[in-house]
Design an enzyme around this catalytic site. Structure first.
Site, mmCIF file in Angstrom:
data_model
loop_
_atom_site.group_PDB
_atom_site.id
_atom_site.type_symbol
_atom_site.label_atom_id
_atom_site.label_comp_id
_atom_site.label_asym_id
_atom_site.label_seq_id
_atom_site.Cartn_x
_atom_site.Cartn_y
_atom_site.Cartn_z
ATOM 1 N N ARG A 1 48.929 44.935 37.458
ATOM 2 C CA ARG A 1 49.495 44.939 38.813
ATOM 3 C C ARG A 1 50.931 44.419 38.821
ATOM 4 O O ARG A 1 51.764 44.876 39.612
ATOM 5 C CB ARG A 1 48.591 44.118 39.735
ATOM 6 N N ASP B 1 40.182 49.583 40.898
ATOM 7 C CA ASP B 1 40.036 48.500 39.935
ATOM 8 C C ASP B 1 38.955 48.857 38.908
ATOM 9 O O ASP B 1 37.784 48.972 39.252
ATOM 10 C CB ASP B 1 39.650 47.209 40.666
ATOM 11 N N ASP B 2 39.354 49.062 37.659
ATOM 12 C CA ASP B 2 38.440 49.378 36.554
ATOM 13 C C ASP B 2 37.848 50.780 36.638
ATOM 14 O O ASP B 2 36.816 51.051 36.018
ATOM 15 C CB ASP B 2 37.289 48.367 36.455
ATOM 16 N N LYS C 1 38.484 48.857 28.998
ATOM 17 C CA LYS C 1 39.269 47.735 29.518
ATOM 18 C C LYS C 1 39.422 46.626 28.460
ATOM 19 O O LYS C 1 38.492 46.305 27.734
ATOM 20 C CB LYS C 1 38.576 47.168 30.755
ATOM 21 N N HIS D 1 35.329 47.352 40.144
ATOM 22 C CA HIS D 1 35.181 46.121 39.360
ATOM 23 C C HIS D 1 33.865 45.454 39.762
ATOM 24 O O HIS D 1 33.509 45.415 40.933
ATOM 25 C CB HIS D 1 36.361 45.201 39.677
ATOM 26 N N LYS E 1 42.985 43.808 46.885
ATOM 27 C CA LYS E 1 43.131 42.793 45.836
ATOM 28 C C LYS E 1 44.598 42.609 45.450
ATOM 29 O O LYS E 1 45.291 43.566 45.135
ATOM 30 C CB LYS E 1 42.310 43.224 44.618
ATOM 31 N N HIS F 1 46.178 39.545 43.212
ATOM 32 C CA HIS F 1 46.080 39.130 41.804
ATOM 33 C C HIS F 1 47.418 38.889 41.110
ATOM 34 O O HIS F 1 47.542 39.055 39.894
ATOM 35 C CB HIS F 1 45.239 40.118 40.998
ATOM 36 N N SER G 1 40.273 38.689 41.439
ATOM 37 C CA SER G 1 39.150 39.617 41.276
ATOM 38 C C SER G 1 37.909 39.182 42.061
ATOM 39 O O SER G 1 37.663 37.993 42.265
ATOM 40 C CB SER G 1 38.781 39.754 39.799
ATOM 41 N N ASP H 1 43.872 50.529 37.767
ATOM 42 C CA ASP H 1 44.644 49.468 37.109
ATOM 43 C C ASP H 1 44.402 49.405 35.609
ATOM 44 O O ASP H 1 45.235 48.896 34.863
ATOM 45 C CB ASP H 1 44.374 48.103 37.754
ATOM 46 N N ASN H 2 43.267 49.899 35.133
ATOM 47 C CA ASN H 2 42.957 49.957 33.702
ATOM 48 C C ASN H 2 41.655 50.726 33.528
ATOM 49 O O ASN H 2 41.064 51.189 34.504
ATOM 50 C CB ASN H 2 42.863 48.558 33.064
ATOM 51 N N CYS I 1 43.769 43.147 34.630
ATOM 52 C CA CYS I 1 44.096 43.178 36.062
ATOM 53 C C CYS I 1 45.486 42.671 36.454
ATOM 54 O O CYS I 1 46.307 43.413 36.981
ATOM 55 C CB CYS I 1 43.043 42.388 36.837
#
Length: 473
Positions: free
Chosen positions: A81, A37-38, A293, A220, A130, A132, A155, A272-273, A77
């Site tokens: 996903r 994540d991130d 992001k 994240h 996670k 989401h 998140s 994810d980004n 996010c």
């Protein structure tokens, strides 16, 4: 305009391109999908990270394929996903932004997501970490093809200790299946616990095909790390967190080797980004790409991607083919001999590249959507055309420190421009005036997208968008 040429070469200092014993022909491959994540493009040492190392990810790269032009479905996010698990541009299925505790929408039950397709072929399925895609029960993983879920619904910053909106969010729930088993859990245990559950699932299902989706909540913000990794890096807490995530990757690959499953298991590591750069020393690196992001510049959507399938992926290769998270579903469905979704998807099958057929060119273009349905850029081959729009920028703003964000403008005018990503991956030099024919071709690609998916920037509704799932009134 020539499409992007698929180039794969040996990584310097890593193993040569070889293949070993093939997996049993009658055994469907296991799949481990690890989604950070991130984590930015530059947050692995093979892409130039400094102050910490990622030896397990680097080892995996030396034994598999590194995709250098791999894009998240969208630079945020929930949308990212949704695209990953449906094979669709998120705006096609009504997803945008990051859902929170107020959201009355989620994944539509009419969408056939990846675990549902795999279960038709007898796969055991699990997601740890996670989710989401909606926090109401009808949207949770067990209602969408997963046998097990242990993790959080959105998140990890969506809790009472949010750095900007203090006490705005309710306690962060930790789920086991459909039930909340704890509130505001100790996040320093997240990476270890989600990894351990993944290892347990692999052990328990080693006699049949399995799909495990390990969706780490880190890096994240807020950042947490276990005692074992505190102070291990030269980049402070962020580096410690990345090193623990790298440890997680190593544990999984080691378990597969110990159980003699490596030759029948595809392991994928992605993010994810891009990095949430407003958080300064608690943010990652875009590796020199522009922005991060929440933007459709390369730093927001181009992310690390490493794939390894022992004996199938050619070892130590770099693949410069254009690929995206929306391609994961059709690729894995093909490898699992699973049916494809009945509804229209946007992903393409990357399995030829995974198997070492580098003449294959499954994807030549990509659409960069953001916000509700803004077509902010299009790419074909090495060319990227950015349309005039208003959006986020991390340039010339204040950067936060130690968990507190800086001030990041969200409504800055971004001018139209054409970028040659082969010569200018940082998107600094607009060459629109020199290549009018390229602009015309990319404009035509954009018009096709607007007719199909719509575009809020030009008030185009789109003909083929679907609704998300909704909570009944």
């Amino acid at each position: 305009m020539k499409p992007l040429f698929t180039t794969c070469v040996a990584l310097a200092g890593l193993a040569a391109c070889t293949t070993t014993q093939k997996p049993e022909a009658n055994r469907l491959p296991n799949i481990v999908l690890i989604n950070m994540d991130d984590m930015g493009y530059g947050d692995v040492s093979l892409n130039g990270a400094t102050g910490f190392t990622t030896p397990h990810i680097d080892k995996m790269a030396g034994e598999g394929i590194v995709f250098t032009h791999f894009y998240s479905p969208q630079a945020v996010c929930s949308a990212s996903r949704a695209g990953l698990l449906t094979g669709c541009y998120p705006n096609r299925i009504g997803f945008a932004g990051a859902l929170d505790h107020r959201a009355q929408v989620g994944i539509n039950p009419e969408e056939q997501i990846l675990p549902e397709l795999l279960k038709e072929k007898g796969y055991a399925t699990a997601v740890f970490g996670k989710w989401h895609l909606g926090h109401h029960k009808k949207f949770l993983p067990l209602q969408h093809g997963f046998d097990e879920f242990y993790g959080i619904p959105y998140s990890n910053d969506m809790w009472p200790n949010h750095p900007v909106n203090k006490n705005y969010y309710p306690p962060l729930p930790l789920f086991e299946g459909n039930e909340v088993i704890e509130e505001n859990p100790d996040q320093s245990h997240f990476t270890q616990n989600f990894t351990k559950r993944t290892l347990k699932f692999i052990q328990e299902n080693q006699e049949k095909p399995f799909f495990v989706y390990l969706a780490h909540p880190m890096p994240h913000v807020p950042l947490f790390v276990s005692e074992a990794f505190q102070g291990q890096s030269e980049q402070g807490l962020y580096g410690d967190v990345i090193m623990e995530l790298d440890w997680s990757v190593g544990q999984i690959n080691q378990m597969l080797e110990q159980l003699n499953l490596a030759e029948n298991t595809l392991v994928i590591v992605i993010s994810d980004n891009g990095p949430w750069m407003t958080y300064g020393n608690h943010a990652g690196s875009s590796g020199g790409l522009r922005e991060g992001k929440g933007t459709t510049f390369e730093g927001g959507q181009r992310v690390p991607c490493i794939m390894k399938w022992k004996g199938v992926t050619p070892e130590g290769t770099v693949c410069n083919a254009l690929a995206s998270g929306i391609d994961i579903l059709p690729t894995l469905a093909s490898l699992a001999q699973s049916p494809m979704p009945e509804q229209q998807i946007d992903g393409v099958n990357l399995s030829e590249l995974i198997r070492g057929n580098f003449e294959a060119k499954p994807r030549n273009s990509f659409l960069y959507y953001y916000r509700r349905n803004n077509l902010e850029a299009v790419r074909s081959g090495d060319w990227k055309l950015v349309f005039e729009h208003r959006g986020r920028t991390y340039e010339n703003n204040t950067i936060g420190q130690d968990g507190q964000p800086g001030q990041t403008p969200e409504n800055v005018l971004i001018e139209k421009g054409l970028y040659d990503l082969r010569r200018d991956p940082g998107e600094r030099y607009d060459v629109m005036e020199f290549y009018p024919e390229v602009v015309a071709e990319l404009e035509a690609l954009a018009e096709e997208a607007r007719e199909d998916l719509g575009d809020d920037l030009t008030n185009a509704p789109g003909k083929n968008r679907r609704e998300p799932g909704r909570v009944e009134e």
